[in-house]
Scaffold this motif. Structure first.
Motif, PDB file in Angstrom:
ATOM      1  N   ASP A 595       0.870  -1.186  -0.061  1.00  0.00           N
ATOM      2  CA  ASP A 595      -0.085   0.080   0.175  1.00  0.00           C
ATOM      3  C   ASP A 595       0.898   1.021   0.105  1.00  0.00           C
ATOM      4  O   ASP A 595       0.605   2.423  -0.691  1.00  0.00           O
ATOM      5  N   ASN A 596       1.991   1.259   0.559  1.00  0.00           N
ATOM      6  CA  ASN A 596       2.850   2.420   0.568  1.00  0.00           C
ATOM      7  C   ASN A 596       3.607   2.682  -0.678  1.00  0.00           C
ATOM      8  O   ASN A 596       4.052   3.871  -0.924  1.00  0.00           O
ATOM      9  N   VAL A 597       3.657   1.544  -1.457  1.00  0.00           N
ATOM     10  CA  VAL A 597       4.388   1.803  -2.788  1.00  0.00           C
ATOM     11  C   VAL A 597       3.662   2.582  -3.387  1.00  0.00           C
ATOM     12  O   VAL A 597       3.980   3.639  -4.297  1.00  0.00           O
ATOM     13  N   ILE A 598       2.333   2.626  -3.405  1.00  0.00           N
ATOM     14  CA  ILE A 598       1.338   3.330  -4.303  1.00  0.00           C
ATOM     15  C   ILE A 598       1.531   4.801  -3.936  1.00  0.00           C
ATOM     16  O   ILE A 598       1.282   5.614  -4.917  1.00  0.00           O
ATOM     17  N   ASP A 599       1.874   5.244  -2.759  1.00  0.00           N
ATOM     18  CA  ASP A 599       1.888   6.739  -2.193  1.00  0.00           C
ATOM     19  C   ASP A 599       3.475   7.220  -2.532  1.00  0.00           C
ATOM     20  O   ASP A 599       3.558   8.423  -3.043  1.00  0.00           O
ATOM     21  N   LEU A 600       4.357   6.454  -2.631  1.00  0.00           N
ATOM     22  CA  LEU A 600       5.671   6.869  -2.651  1.00  0.00           C
ATOM     23  C   LEU A 600       6.227   6.598  -4.355  1.00  0.00           C
ATOM     24  O   LEU A 600       7.136   7.194  -4.696  1.00  0.00           O
ATOM     25  N   ASN A 601       5.080   5.986  -5.206  1.00  0.00           N
ATOM     26  CA  ASN A 601       5.757   5.938  -6.610  1.00  0.00           C
ATOM     27  C   ASN A 601       5.768   7.106  -7.388  1.00  0.00           C
ATOM     28  O   ASN A 601       4.809   7.967  -7.343  1.00  0.00           O
ATOM     29  N   ALA A 602       6.730   7.114  -8.108  1.00  0.00           N
ATOM     30  CA  ALA A 602       6.932   8.240  -9.154  1.00  0.00           C
ATOM     31  C   ALA A 602       6.797   7.410 -10.560  1.00  0.00           C
ATOM     32  O   ALA A 602       7.745   7.290 -11.089  1.00  0.00           O
TER      33      ALA A 602
END
Length: 837
Positions: A595-602
């Protein structure tokens, strides 16, 4: 997908395994997966001439002509490109070998020593790197069923080498194994290898605390091949490819990076510790882009994307550009071409103007070749087309080696979108009709692909299809459904493609059908999410600027990580039956990381960011299924394997839904949760989840929501499974034991955990296990996976068409959503028990 689909994942199994390691010097960059196999001793291991108990070597090249014992020097050990040399000392080398052997007392090293000593003593001078290459090669060569520990022996040699190089580059004592983690962050940030995100997000005291989490003993979990792959492709190095980051620091960096925005801060370090625990124990792996890029400069974290190509010149070229941008960032792409008008269709009212889908697919083929994935491998694109599209026959020929090569596209992967109605026509040997989607839209006002059968055997798609068939204004080509399927199978046996996408079952089981439609899958056929094309709305000139407005479609992103079943489910050694697995602790931290990948992804495409935030889709998967069966003593073809698949994946699904629901309570549900099958309870009813435990969870989900619109997907996982020392995905192994041919030597390859006890459960490799048993096993698993599974068929190239057809029909009847490659191999048909009846 892999985790990102690598080029190796698109090749025959034997090729993938034989090309698993670069064929260059120890610290050279990886070569393309299809490169000719060369001698590959792998990265140099510990410098066996630099033991602590040895006499410190002179620091100049003015060397004595005798050893300290007065013996004449027969051999020199050269270092630093020949600028430094020391006299060879057999006793010193033997002590180095004995230190490693002390961990594996069951190994007989007498012959190993003789080989190593002979290698050195036959020469006047030996380069230190060549010596340790030989040490590793000789260790690998001794791997067999009775002594698989030689693989770990080789890994220890390599580990010492990594420690030594890192300590030299970072100025600390090799005996410490790991140096200052804070110093590593600062040093690599200064070199622009690491981003500054971790240094900005965490205090120095927190990073020191994180550094204390590092447990070098967990490096011993690696087998040599996995460690080699991790070190040469994923550990952070500078521009000269010098070793700085070590394996445990890669895991810790990923943990810190993914947890950097967690609140409250007091809890954040605990979550970092949990993520490091999960990764460093090899209980799970992250997707290859996350493994590659987390904490570093540049690159995104997601594996695969899916685009819907609009039927307009602007839409087609915009999609091509978007796919190029995704490929540049290291992602694989699925592209749905079903809206593009057929060959001979009208353009702006002029009949017979369209060239159809083939020219546009050739453009994508050129993009896949031209825009590589971060310089490591060529781009990877799968194109999907509906089986009723008028260009389907030319589409099925795209990868064939015969015929007009101007109509071929050998570097994309083809996939066919198939409704139940077509499979029924194949069963009854009936007619099938091909249409131009543009003409259907112009005359009827809707597209056929926008409908699906709500229930098996009935529903809106078949009604719409029959309406089109009955409309004499619409041109069509009539073919026999079985003849079209034969063309599919011919292409599959020659090229492995097309993949199969059973669109009705996909959309029936789509938990977010209230918000859209699934038209195709991704490069690896495991991602199934709502899709729609992005369309240009207007372009206006404002001064010296051109302002473009687009309506963003659903551009699918898959965020993947996978459970290592061979470690996370089987109790750790020595603990017996005290615990059954670590899943209850593992899955909550794994879902949080995803889930955190979603917010950190560029992400490289803006509409992909919008879609990612809208649905917050994740794909929690698994690998090591065959490894787990062998450890459990369950035969692949047995019904017990089917039952175990059903029970295990139901449990994984339950824990995953529970973890996403808990995150929703903490952070909120995804934005279109209301009205979804999660919300209404249809998700649980459709899968017959009627136990009290499931009913209670369904009630909690209805109130609290889930954080993620899709939760599970099982990718190929070839690379990450190798790193973690297990078997890929849900596939059977290629062979329990075989020899990999290199230019000047052969190295044995053994299945993970191979022993006299596990041999009977590995003995039948991929091409000998019953493929119908594999289908049944996978169908039981599919019920618990809300997206899909990268599922391969392994068949002899001489398989009868009737048997291959029945395999496909069985997969469809059993409710599978997709199938991946048909991997064919030239084996003796007499050996194929399941396909010779």
């Amino acid at each position: 997908m892999t985790q990102t689909q690598t080029q190796a994942d698109t090749e025959p199994v034997a090729d993938r395994i034989s090309d698993a390691r670069p064929d260059a010097r120890p610290d050279a960059a990886p070569v393309p997966a299809r490169a000719t196999a060369q001698a590959a001793p792998g990265p140099a291991a510990p410098d066996a001439t630099d033991g602590d108990d040895a006499i410190p070597p002179p620091r100049t090249t003015d060397m004595p002509t005798a050893t300290p014992t007065g013996q004449a020097v027969a051999t020199w050990i050269t270092k630093e490109a020949g600028n430094r040399r020391i006299p060879y000392d057999r006793a010193r080398l033997e002590r180095s070998i004995d230190r490693v052997r002390a961990e594996f007392p069951q190994l007989d090293v007498a012959d190993y020593k003789r080989s190593v000593f002979g290698f050195v003593e036959r020469k006047d001078a030996v380069n230190a790197d060549d010596l340790v290459d030989h040490l590793i090669r000789e260790a690998e060569a001794r791997v067999d069923v009775t002594a698989p520990e030689w693989e770990q022996f080789a890994a220890r040699l390599y580990l010492h080498r990594l420690y030594k190089r890192a300590s030299r580059n970072r100025f600390y004592d090799t005996e410490q194994k790991y140096g200052s983690y804070v110093g590593l962050q600062e040093s690599l940030a200064d070199r622009n290898v690491y981003s500054n995100d971790i240094l900005r997000a965490y205090s120095k005291e927190e990073l020191q605390e994180a550094g204390r989490m590092i447990d070098p003993e967990r490096d011993k979990l690696f087998a040599y091949n996995g460690l080699y792959l991790l070190a040469t492709r994923y550990l952070a190095t500078d521009t000269s490819r010098e070793v700085y980051e070590l394996p445990q620091e890669r895991w810790l960096t990923i943990a810190l990076y993914l947890m950097q925005e967690e609140k409250p801060r007091e809890r954040r370090m605990q979550l970092v510790g949990e993520a490091y625990w999960a990764l460093s124990n090899l209980y799970m792996t992250v997707a290859t882009p996350t493994l590659q890029n987390a904490g570093k400069t540049g690159g995104q974290l997601s594996s695969c994307f899916i685009d819907t190509v609009d039927d307009s010149l602007q839409g087609i070229y915009d999609s091509n550009t978007d796919i190029a941008r995704v490929s540049k960032g290291g992602g694989g792409v699925g592209a749905y071409m079903g809206y593009v008008r057929a060959s001979g269709s009208a353009i702006r009212g002029v009949p017979n103007s369209s060239g159809g889908v083939v020219p546009w697919i050739k453009q994508l083929n050129n993009t896949a070749v031209s825009v590589d994935q971060l310089g490591q491998r060529k781009g990877a694109v799968a194109v999907y087309l509906d089986v009723w599209h008028r260009d389907i026959e030319a589409f099925l020929d795209l990868r064939l080696n015969n015929g007009d090569q101007r109509l071929r596209a050998h570097d994309v992967f083809t996939s066919v979108c198939i409704p139940d109605l077509f499979m029924e026509a194949v069963e009854r040997r009936g007619d099938w009709y091909l249409f131009d989607p543009y003409e259907v839209k112009r005359i009827k006002g809707w597209y056929l692909q926008d409908f699906f059968d709500e229930k098996k055997g009935e529903g809106s798609f078949r009604q719409k299809y029959e309406e089109v068939v009955a409309d004499e204004r619409i041109a069509r080509r009539t073919v026999k459904a079985i003849d079209l399927f034969k063309r599919i199978m011919v292409s599959q046996l020659e090229t492995g493609n097309p993949f199969m996408f059973y669109r009705d079952e996909v959309n029936r089981k789509n938990p977010n059908k209230h918000a859209g439609m699934v038209y195709s899958s991704n490069l690896c056929t495991e991602i199934l999410q709502n899709m729609s094309p992005t369309r240009l709305m207007q372009e206006i000139i404002s001064g010296n600027q051109i302002v473009t407005t687009k309506k963003a479609g659903d551009f699918v992103v898959c965020n993947l990580s996978s459970i290592n079943l061979g470690r996370a489910v089987v109790p750790p050694a020595g603990q017996g039956d005290l615990i059954t697995d670590v899943l209850e602790r593992l899955i909550p931290i794994q879902v949080r990381m995803l889930d955190n990948v979603i917010d950190l992804n560029a992400l490289p495409v803006p509409q992909a960011t919008i879609t990612n935030q809208k649905y917050r889709a994740i794909g929690l998967g698994t690998f090591g299924w065959h490894h787990l069966l062998a450890l459990k003593g369950i035969e692949w073809n047995a019904k017990a394997a089917e039952d175990y698949s059903d029970a295990l994946y139901e449990r994984i699904n339950f824990l995953t839904v529970q973890a996403s629901m808990a995150l929703a309570k903490e952070k909120g549900a995804y934005s279109v949760f209301a009205g979804s099958d999660w919300h209404t309870g249809a998700y649980f009813r459709d899968r017959d989840y009627n136990s009290p435990q499931w009913l209670e969870l369904a009630a909690q989900v209805a109130v609290n929501g889930v954080r993620n619109g899709w939760l599970m997907a099982i990718a190929p996982n070839m690379s990450t499974a190798q790193i973690a020392g297990s078997t890929a995905s849900i596939d059977p192994i290629f062979s329990a034991f075989y020899y990999e041919e290199k230019k000047d030597y052969r190295r044995p390859v053994a299945a993970p955990g191979l022993s006299l006890e596990t041999w009977p459960f590995y003995e039948k490799g991929a091409y000998k296990v019953d493929q119908f048993a594999s289908v049944r096993q996978n169908a039981r698993r599919q019920r618990h996976v809300d997206q899909s599974i990268s599922f391969n068929f392994y068949v002899p190239s001489t398989i009868r068409a009737s048997i291959l057809l029945e395999l496909h029909m069985t997969a469809w009847r059993e409710g599978m959503k997709t199938t991946y490659y048909v991997r064919s191999n030239d084996i003796d048909i007499a050996e194929c028990e399941w396909c010779s009846s």
